[in-house]
Design an enzyme around this catalytic site. Sequence first.
Site, mmCIF file in Angstrom:
data_model
loop_
_atom_site.group_PDB
_atom_site.id
_atom_site.type_symbol
_atom_site.label_atom_id
_atom_site.label_comp_id
_atom_site.label_asym_id
_atom_site.label_seq_id
_atom_site.Cartn_x
_atom_site.Cartn_y
_atom_site.Cartn_z
ATOM 1 N N CYS A 36 1.074 -1.414 -0.076
ATOM 2 C CA CYS A 36 -0.032 0.292 -0.241
ATOM 3 C C CYS A 36 0.909 1.261 -0.203
ATOM 4 O O CYS A 36 0.273 2.479 0.143
ATOM 5 C CB CYS A 36 -0.684 -0.210 1.642
ATOM 6 S SG CYS A 36 -0.144 0.560 2.512
ATOM 7 N N ASP A 38 2.424 2.644 2.174
ATOM 8 C CA ASP A 38 2.251 3.407 3.434
ATOM 9 C C ASP A 38 3.997 3.143 4.634
ATOM 10 O O ASP A 38 4.202 2.234 4.427
ATOM 11 C CB ASP A 38 1.408 3.175 4.345
ATOM 12 C CG ASP A 38 -0.042 3.234 4.377
ATOM 13 O OD1 ASP A 38 -0.004 3.763 3.395
ATOM 14 O OD2 ASP A 38 -1.432 2.939 4.598
ATOM 15 N N CYS A 61 -2.895 4.837 6.522
ATOM 16 C CA CYS A 61 -4.684 5.379 6.313
ATOM 17 C C CYS A 61 -4.435 5.371 8.140
ATOM 18 O O CYS A 61 -3.891 5.191 8.676
ATOM 19 C CB CYS A 61 -4.977 3.408 6.216
ATOM 20 S SG CYS A 61 -4.612 2.316 7.303
ATOM 21 N N CYS A 105 -3.282 -3.756 9.042
ATOM 22 C CA CYS A 105 -2.176 -2.375 9.464
ATOM 23 C C CYS A 105 -1.509 -2.425 10.316
ATOM 24 O O CYS A 105 -0.748 -1.182 10.597
ATOM 25 C CB CYS A 105 -3.613 -0.896 9.334
ATOM 26 S SG CYS A 105 -4.121 -1.253 7.658
#
Length: 141
Positions: A36, A38, A61, A105
């Site tokens: 992603c 991140d 996020c 996450c």
Amino acid sequence: MYATYTETVLDHARNPRNVGSLDDANVVVQVGDPDCGDTLLLFMRIEQDRIADIRFLIKGCGAAIATASMGTELVAGKTVNEALLVTDQTVTAALGGLPEDKEHCSNLIASALHAAINQYISTITGQSAPIDYTVEMRDRA
Ligand code: FES
């Protein structure tokens, strides 16, 4: 499995704790999720095997922000051995769960915590242990 964010997740995403950097950090690590994009930068000041202070900066996020906030709260003031017991599941549980597609996450902060402690241990033992935590991150949900 949770379809929506818990109130605890929303609170930590909207009002993250321990955000920032530490000028007197003795451990700094950066981890990223290659899927992603991140990225989390973690600063720790460890004194006599105890996490005296901790901060983070993140490009990620809302779930990554909330898990980083909770993860840093869980280890602040703890010994490095106690902090090593904190995992992605520990962080997710402390938040009351995450939606299934957001469970991965929590890997960012868990990987960063373990990398930082590993770096600290390597420093005091004089043994370098270069580990790429970007590729060590666990399976994505
Ligand atoms: Fe990348 Fe949440 S989508 S950490």
